[in-house]
Design a protein around this motif. Structure first.
Motif, short mmCIF file in Angstrom:
data_model
loop_
_atom_site.label_atom_id
_atom_site.label_comp_id
_atom_site.label_asym_id
_atom_site.label_seq_id
_atom_site.Cartn_x
_atom_site.Cartn_y
_atom_site.Cartn_z
N TRP A 94 0.92 -1.36 -0.03
CA TRP A 94 0.05 0.03 -0.01
C TRP A 94 0.79 1.41 0.09
O TRP A 94 1.73 1.27 0.60
CB TRP A 94 -0.87 0.02 1.11
CG TRP A 94 -2.29 0.77 1.01
CD1 TRP A 94 -2.28 2.03 1.44
CD2 TRP A 94 -3.15 0.34 0.27
NE1 TRP A 94 -3.72 2.33 1.20
CE2 TRP A 94 -4.28 1.29 0.41
CE3 TRP A 94 -3.67 -0.68 -0.41
CZ2 TRP A 94 -5.58 1.48 -0.27
CZ3 TRP A 94 -4.92 -0.81 -1.20
CH2 TRP A 94 -5.79 0.23 -1.14
N GLY A 95 0.75 2.11 -0.82
CA GLY A 95 1.50 3.35 -0.86
C GLY A 95 2.29 3.31 -2.31
O GLY A 95 2.94 4.24 -2.60
N LYS A 96 2.75 2.14 -2.60
CA LYS A 96 3.70 1.98 -3.46
C LYS A 96 2.95 2.34 -5.05
O LYS A 96 1.87 2.08 -5.14
CB LYS A 96 4.34 0.64 -3.70
CG LYS A 96 5.09 0.15 -2.67
CD LYS A 96 6.00 -1.16 -3.01
CE LYS A 96 6.72 -1.79 -1.89
NZ LYS A 96 7.86 -0.93 -1.38
N ASP A 97 3.85 2.61 -5.71
CA ASP A 97 3.44 3.11 -7.20
C ASP A 97 3.19 1.73 -7.96
O ASP A 97 3.46 0.61 -7.57
CB ASP A 97 4.02 3.90 -8.06
CG ASP A 97 5.70 3.68 -8.65
OD1 ASP A 97 5.58 2.33 -9.00
OD2 ASP A 97 6.54 4.11 -8.61
N THR A 98 2.38 1.77 -9.14
CA THR A 98 2.22 0.61 -10.03
C THR A 98 3.22 -0.16 -10.39
O THR A 98 3.26 -1.32 -10.38
CB THR A 98 1.25 0.88 -11.02
OG1 THR A 98 2.13 1.86 -11.98
CG2 THR A 98 -0.03 1.53 -10.91
N TYR A 99 4.61 0.41 -10.65
CA TYR A 99 5.60 -0.18 -11.27
C TYR A 99 6.21 -0.98 -10.11
O TYR A 99 6.56 -2.29 -10.22
CB TYR A 99 6.55 0.64 -11.91
CG TYR A 99 6.18 1.36 -13.26
CD1 TYR A 99 4.88 1.23 -13.77
CD2 TYR A 99 7.17 1.89 -14.10
CE1 TYR A 99 4.56 1.49 -15.08
CE2 TYR A 99 6.91 2.42 -15.28
CZ TYR A 99 5.61 2.37 -15.63
OH TYR A 99 5.28 2.63 -16.92
N ASP A 100 6.57 -0.15 -9.00
CA ASP A 100 7.11 -0.85 -7.97
C ASP A 100 6.21 -2.14 -7.31
O ASP A 100 6.65 -3.16 -6.99
CB ASP A 100 7.38 0.19 -6.71
CG ASP A 100 8.55 1.06 -7.05
OD1 ASP A 100 9.09 0.67 -8.06
OD2 ASP A 100 8.58 2.34 -6.61
N THR A 101 4.81 -1.74 -7.33
CA THR A 101 3.90 -2.72 -6.76
C THR A 101 3.97 -4.11 -7.43
O THR A 101 4.33 -5.21 -6.96
CB THR A 101 2.50 -2.29 -6.70
OG1 THR A 101 2.30 -1.23 -6.26
CG2 THR A 101 1.74 -3.51 -6.50
N GLN A 102 4.20 -3.96 -8.77
CA GLN A 102 4.15 -5.20 -9.68
C GLN A 102 5.58 -5.90 -9.54
O GLN A 102 5.47 -7.14 -9.38
CB GLN A 102 3.93 -4.63 -11.26
CG GLN A 102 2.67 -4.23 -11.58
CD GLN A 102 2.64 -3.96 -12.98
OE1 GLN A 102 2.42 -4.90 -13.81
NE2 GLN A 102 2.32 -2.88 -13.47
#
Lengths: 684, 221
Positions: free
Chosen positions: A141-149
C-alpha cells in the motif's frame, strides 16, 4: 462448452476472505467477457442503485474463450461493475485491458474473476494455477504501480531473477507473473484512477482503480502453466496464416513506426504487443520512460509537449500513479480555460493552490505538481480528484460552462472524443454509459484520408455497407451529411445499432481489440477490403468448435446491450436523462471549438448530396475547413426525432426508453422483464 | 557469397582450435560440414551440421508470444506457453533492448543434447536435413538433455504432462499443421511473427556467444 474455456470462474469475497468458484457453463449463452460479466453482475449485485464505493458493488474481470490462443489481439480482460467517474449517476460500466493478464489467467485455469465485498485491510490476490490466496498488502500500500508489480513478482514467485525455467507446482514457466494493480491514485479514490498491468496496459476509463481502492484491493497476480484447449488447431493456424499472408500487420489499424528505419544498435525503442497480437501498437524505450504507453497515454498527457521527453516523463508518472491521462488532460484543458478568463488562479474566485501557474504548462514540474495535487487531494486537488464535472458543480459553474462549451463534456462526465459530424460517437455515448472509445469507423476515416485519390466516396461506403452485417447494403448508414439520409436518418439508426451490438459481442465479449478490429477498409489491398466480418467468426469457431456467424454474434450483442440497459434503468435511467450538453447543440465560437478535441485534427468523411457521394474534409484546427458544408453541431429537434426512431428500432418504449417485454423475451431475457416490471420500469 | 564463405572458414578454424582442447568441433570433409564429438583426444562420433537454423532480431520482437502459441498449437494441439519450444521472456520495466530475451534452439553444431541422450531419442535426423530432434517414443524422461543444454533458459523443454523432453525440430513433425516444415519447408514461428523478427537460414551461424543468432533482420539497414 467446447474449446477455449477453462470452465471455472474465480469468485472472491473480500469481506469474509472466501475463495469460491462459479461454473462458466452456467453463463454459456453469454459466451464470455462482457456478456458473462453483465449476467453475473445481474445475479450477484442485488441492489444495483448503490454507489461505486459501496462494498456490495460487484466487480467482474472476464476473459474471452479466445484469450491465450493464437487468435490475434484477444488477450484482453473486460472489467465491469459500478464505477465512480460518470456523472450525475455512477453507471454500471466497463473498461478493458490487454497485455498478458487474460492469457495467464486462462493458463492458470480460470475464465474470469468475480470480486465481492470489501477487505478490512489492504490485500492482494495471489493466483498460482488452481491455488488462490488472499494476502496481506500492508507492505504494498502506498507503492506506485511499477514498484508494486515488481514487488509482487518477488512475493508470488520463488525467483530472484526471471531468466530461466522456474518451477511452478508440478510444472514450469519462463514467465513473470501477470499482475494488475492500482497506484496511489486508486488508493486515494481518484475517480479516474486506472487498473494497470505491466507498463501501460490499463483499464483506464471510468475509474475502476478507485473501486479496487475502495475494496482495499491493491493487486491481483497470476501465474499459469496449464493449457487452453482449441477445438480445431489446424483451422486456427490456417486462419492466422490467412490473415498474416493476405493482410500482414495492415489487417489492423494505425500502428507505430516499425523499427526498420535504423540499424539495431542505433534503435532507441522497440515494439511491444499484447499476447498474440498481430498488429502491435506499443513501444518500449531505451530510457524505460512510459514503456507500453499508448494513444491517450503518450499523446494526451502533456499534450502541449507531445512526443518530447517532458511528455514521456509525465506519462511515466501517470502510469506509476495510476491516473487516466485522458481525464487528467481534459481537466487541465478546462482549468486553462478558467485561468485564461481570470476565474482560476491563486487567490482568484477558484483558488488553484497548490497548483503551480498554468503558464508553466508543458514543463515536467507543472505536470508532476498537477498529478501530485490530485493524487494527494491537496487544496484544489480534493475537488479535482472527484472528476471535473463534480468540481465544476462545486464551483457553481457546471451549467454555464456546459452551455458555452469551455467544459466540453457532452455526456455523463466524459469529454468529447470525436469530431463532428461523427455523430455515431456522441449518440452511442449518450445511449450507453461512457465515452465509447471505439475506433472502428474512426480508423476507417483515417485510412480513407490517405487514399481519397484512388478510393472514391461511393466505393468506400459500398465496402462498409457490404461489411456491416446484418444491415448489409444500406449505404445511408455512412452518410455524414445533415440531409434526408444523413446523421438524423434511419441509416444512422442502423449505424448506431450496429456499433452497440457488434462491440458488445465481438469487441467486449469475444474481446477482439478495439485498436485492431474490425478490419474494414485497408489501404494496401487491391480491392481495399479488410478481413472483417469474415475473420472474427473464423477464429471464434476454430477455437470453440461452434458454428457462429457474424450475425449470430450481433444478436447476442443485442441481448447483452439490452441486459445492460435494464441495469441502467434499475439505476434510474430514463429517456429524459439522455440529453447532450447544450454546447454541442449550437454553433460554437472557434476558440472554444478548437479546444474541444485534443487528438483528432482532421478527418475525411463521405456525404451524400443531390444523389452524389463525395468526401468532406473536416479540420478542427483550420476554421476554413471546419465550417465547410457539414454541421458543426447537433440539431436538438432533429436529434430528438432520431432518438424516437432509435428506441422504436430497439423495441423500447419511446417515452421512457425502457425495453418492452416482447423485446426482452425475444432475446431470452424474460427474467429481466420480470424484474423491471416488479420495479414499475418495464416499457409498454 | 565471398563473405559467407569467409565466415565458414573462420568458423572451421575456431572449432579446430576447440578440438585441440578436447571438446567437440566442426570440420570440413570434402566440402560438407560435420561436428566431431570427442572425448579427450579420441574422436568417437561425427555429427553432420544442421541444414537449417532459426535466427532472430530481438530488437524487433514485440514479445507478443505469437511464436510460442503457434509452436505449442502445431506440435501439441493445444495452447500452452510452457510447452513451446521457443520461449520469449520480457520485462516491461527494463530499458530497451533489455526488455526482451528470445530463447530459440540453436541447432548447435555441437549438440550436447544429442551427445548425452542415453537412448538416442535426441538425435540428428539425417532424413530431414540433420535437424536435432527428439523422438518422444524413445525418451525415458531422464532430463539429461535438459541439464546438458548450455544455454539459459535451456532450449530443450520438459513436458511435465507427458514426462518427455521436447525441442525445436524446425517444424518437421507438426501433427496439427499440415504445411511442410523442416529445412526445406516452413517454420510456423517464422510464418506467424507479425514483426518478422524470426528468420530461417541455411548457413551455419557463428557459434560464439549469441552474435550469430541475434542478428539484424531489418530491411534495408
Amino acid at each position: 462448452m467446447t474449446g477455449g474455456y477453462t470452465g471455472k470462474i474465480l469468485r472472491l469475497n473480500l469481506t469474509n476472505r472466501s475463495v469460491g468458484t462459479i461454473d462458466t457453463s452456467n453463463y454459456e449463452e453469454f459466451v464470455g467477457g462482457h456478456g458473462i460479466g453483465s449476467a453475473i453482475f445481474w445475479d450477484l449485485c442485488e441492489d444495483k442503485a448503490i454507489s461505486a464505493f459501496d462494498p456490495r458493488n460487484v466487480v467482474t474481470m472476464m476473459t474471452s474463450p479466445l484469450a491465450g490462443t493464437l487468435t490475434p489481439s484477444t488477450s484482453r480482460t473486460e472489467v465491469q461493475g459500478i464505477a465512480p467517474l460518470s456523472y450525475p449517476i455512477e453507471w454500471f460500466t466497463r473498461s478493458n485491458f490487454g497485455g498478458r493478464f487474460a492469457s495467464m489467467l486462462k493458463a492458470a485455469g480460470w475464465d474470469g474473476i468475480v470480486i465481492e465485498g470489501k477487505a478490512d485491510n489492504p490485500v492482494w490476490i495471489n493466483i498460482v494455477n488452481g491455488n488462490v490466496t488472499i494476502e496481506d498488502a500492508a507492505g504494498l500500500w502506498g507503492k506506485d504501480t511499477y514498484d508494486t508489480q515488481q514487488e509482487v513478482w518477488r512475493l508470488a514467485s520463488e525467483a530472484a531473477k526471471f531468466d530461466k525455467w522456474l518451477t511452478v507446482n508440478d510444472s514450469y514457466t519462463t514467465q513473470r507473473p501477470a499482475v494488475v494493480c492500482i497506484g496511489p491514485a486508486g488508493e486515494a479514490l481518484v475517480r479516474y484512477a486506472v487498473l494497470l498491468h505491466d507498463g501501460g496496459m490499463a483499464a483506464g476509463h471510468c475509474g475502476f482503480g478507485a473501486v479496487f481502492g475502495s475494496k482495499n484491493l491493491k493487486a491481483i497476480s497470476v501465474i499459469g502453466t496449464g493449457s487452453v484447449t482449441v477445438a480445431d488447431p489446424e483451422a486456427l493456424i490456417d486462419a492466422r496464416l490467412w490473415l498474416r499472408r493476405k493482410w500482414g500487420r495492415s489487417s489492423a489499424l494505425p500502428y507505430p513506426t516499425t523499427p526498420e528505419a535504423v540499424p539495431p544498435e542505433q534503435a532507441t525503442f522497440g515494439p511491444s504487443g499484447c499476447q498474440s497480437c498481430a498488429s502491435v501498437c506499443r513501444t518500449r524505450y531505451n530510457d524505460a520512460l512510459s514503456n507500453d504507453v499508448h494513444c491517450a497515454g503518450s499523446g494526451s498527457f502533456g499534450v502541449g509537449a507531445r512526443g518530447s521527453k517532458v511528455a514521456k516523463r509525465a506519462n511515466d508518472l501517470v502510469q506509476r500513479l495510476g491516473v487516466n491521462p485522458y481525464q487528467g488532460e481534459g481537466t487541465l484543458q478546462y482549468l486553462t480555460q478558467l485561468y485564461q478568463r481570470g476565474i482560476l488562479g491563486p487567490g482568484k474566485t477558484i483558488d488553484s493552490t497548490p497548483l503551480v501557474s498554468l503558464d508553466k504548462y508543458g514543463t515536467y514540474e507543472f505536470h508532476e505538481n498537477f498529478l501530485n495535487t490530485v493524487v494527494n487531494r491537496e487544496g484544489i486537488g480534493e475537488l479535482l480528484a472527484d472528476g471535473i464535472m463534480r468540481a465544476a458543480e462545486q464551483w457553481g459553474r457546471l451549467e454555464e460552462d456546459l452551455d458555452s462549451g469551455i467544459l466540453p463534456y457532452p455526456q455523463w462526465g466524459f469529454q468529447s472524443h470525436w469530431v463532428m459530424p461523427q455523430a455515431e460517437w456522441p449518440y452511442s455515448n449518450l445511449l450507453g454509459d461512457r465515452d465509447i472509445n471505439e475506433h472502428d469507423f474512426n480508423f476507417t476515416w483515417t485510412i480513407v484520408n490517405r487514399i481519397t485519390d484512388v478510393l472514391p466516396a461511393d466505393k468506400v461506403v459500398e465496402i462498409l455497407a457490404e461489411k456491416t452485417v446484418p444491415y448489409t447494403g444500406d449505404t445511408s448508414m455512412f452518410d455524414y451529411s445533415d440531409g434526408p439520409t444523413g446523421i438524423y436518418s434511419d441509416g444512422m439508426v442502423k449505424r448506431v445499432a450496429w456499433s452497440r451490438h457488434s462491440t458488445r459481442f465481438w469487441k467486449q465479449s469475444v474481446l477482439f481489440c478495439d485498436w485492431a478490429w474490425p478490419s474494414f477498409v485497408v489501404a494496401d489491398q487491391p480491392d481495399f477490403k479488410g478481413a472483417s466480418p469474415e475473420a472474427e467468426p473464423k477464429f471464434f469457431n476454430a477455437v470453440t468448435g461452434k458454428n457462429m456467424t457474424y450475425a449470430d454474434g450481433m444478436e447476442i450483442g443485442r441481448k447483452i446491450w439490452n441486459l445492460d440497459r435494464a441495469i441502467w434503468i434499475l439505476q434510474g435511467r430514463h429517456r429524459d436523462m439522455e440529453k447532450l450538453a447544450p454546447f454541442i447543440m449550437k454553433p460554437q465560437e472557434p476558440d472554444v471549438a478548437l479546444n474541444r478535441n485534443l487528438y483528432v485534427d482532421a478527418i475525411t468523411v463521405p456525404i451524400h448530396k443531390d444523389g452524389v457521394w463525395s468526401y468532406t474534409f473536416m479540420d478542427w484546427m483550420d476554421p476554413a475547413h471546419a465550417y465547410q458544408g457539414t454541421p458543426m453541431y447537433i440539431d436538438e429537434t432533429r436529434f430528438e426525432e432520431w432518438r424516437t426512431k432509435f428506441y422504436e428500432f430497439e423495441g423500447w418504449e419511446t417515452s421512457s426508453g425502457w425495453p418492452k417485454r416482447a423485446t426482452l423475451e425475444g432475446l431470452g431475457l424474460g427474467f429481466v422483464a420480470d424484474e423491471l416490471e416488479s420495479k414499475g420500469k418495464l416499457g409498454t | 557469397m565471398a563473405e559467407k564463405n569467409a565466415e565458414k572458414k573462420e568458423w572451421s578454424r575456431r572449432n579446430f582450435l576447440q578440438l585441440a582442447s578436447g571438446t567437440a568441433a566442426g570440420v570440413v570433409f570434402g566440402g560438407a560440414l560435420y561436428t566431431l564429438v570427442s572425448s579427450g583426444d579420441r574422436v568417437y562420433a561425427e555429427v553432420p551440421v544442421s541444414e537449417g537454423y532459426l535466427v532472430h532480431d530481438s530488437t524487433k520482437c514485440a514479445t507478443c508470444q505469437s511464436c510460442m502459441l503457434a509452436c505449442s498449437l502445431a506440435h501439441e494441439g493445444k495452447e500452452n506457453t510452457t510447452l513451446s519450444r521457443i520461449q520469449i521472456l520480457q520485462n516491461t520495466f527494463n530499458r530497451f533492448p533489455d526488455t526482451v530475451t528470445m530463447s530459440v534452439c540453436r541447432q548447435c553444431v555441437n549438440p550436447l543434447c544429442v551427445q548425452v541422450c542415453p537412448t538416442h531419442a535426441c538425435h540428428v535426423d539425417t532424413d530431414n536435413g540433420n535437424v536435432r530432434v527428439i523422438d518422444e517414443s524413445k525418451c525415458i524422461g531422464c532430463q539429461t538433455c535438459i541439464q546438458a543444454c548450455p544455454f539459459i533458459p535451456h532450449r530443450t523443454i520438459w513436458n511435465a504432462e507427458k514426462n518427455v523432453a521436447m525441442k525445436c525440430d524446425l517444424c518437421i513433425n507438426t501433427p496439427y499443421w499440415s504445411e511442410t516444415g523442416g529445412p526445406d519447408g516452413k517454420q510456423l514461428c517464422v510464418e506467424v511473427c507479425p514483426m518478422e523478427a524470426l528468420e530461417f537460414v541455411k548457413n551455419v551461424p557463428s557459434q560464439t556467444d549469441n552474435v550469430g543468432y541475434d542478428v539484424n533482420l531489418r530491411e534495408g539497414v
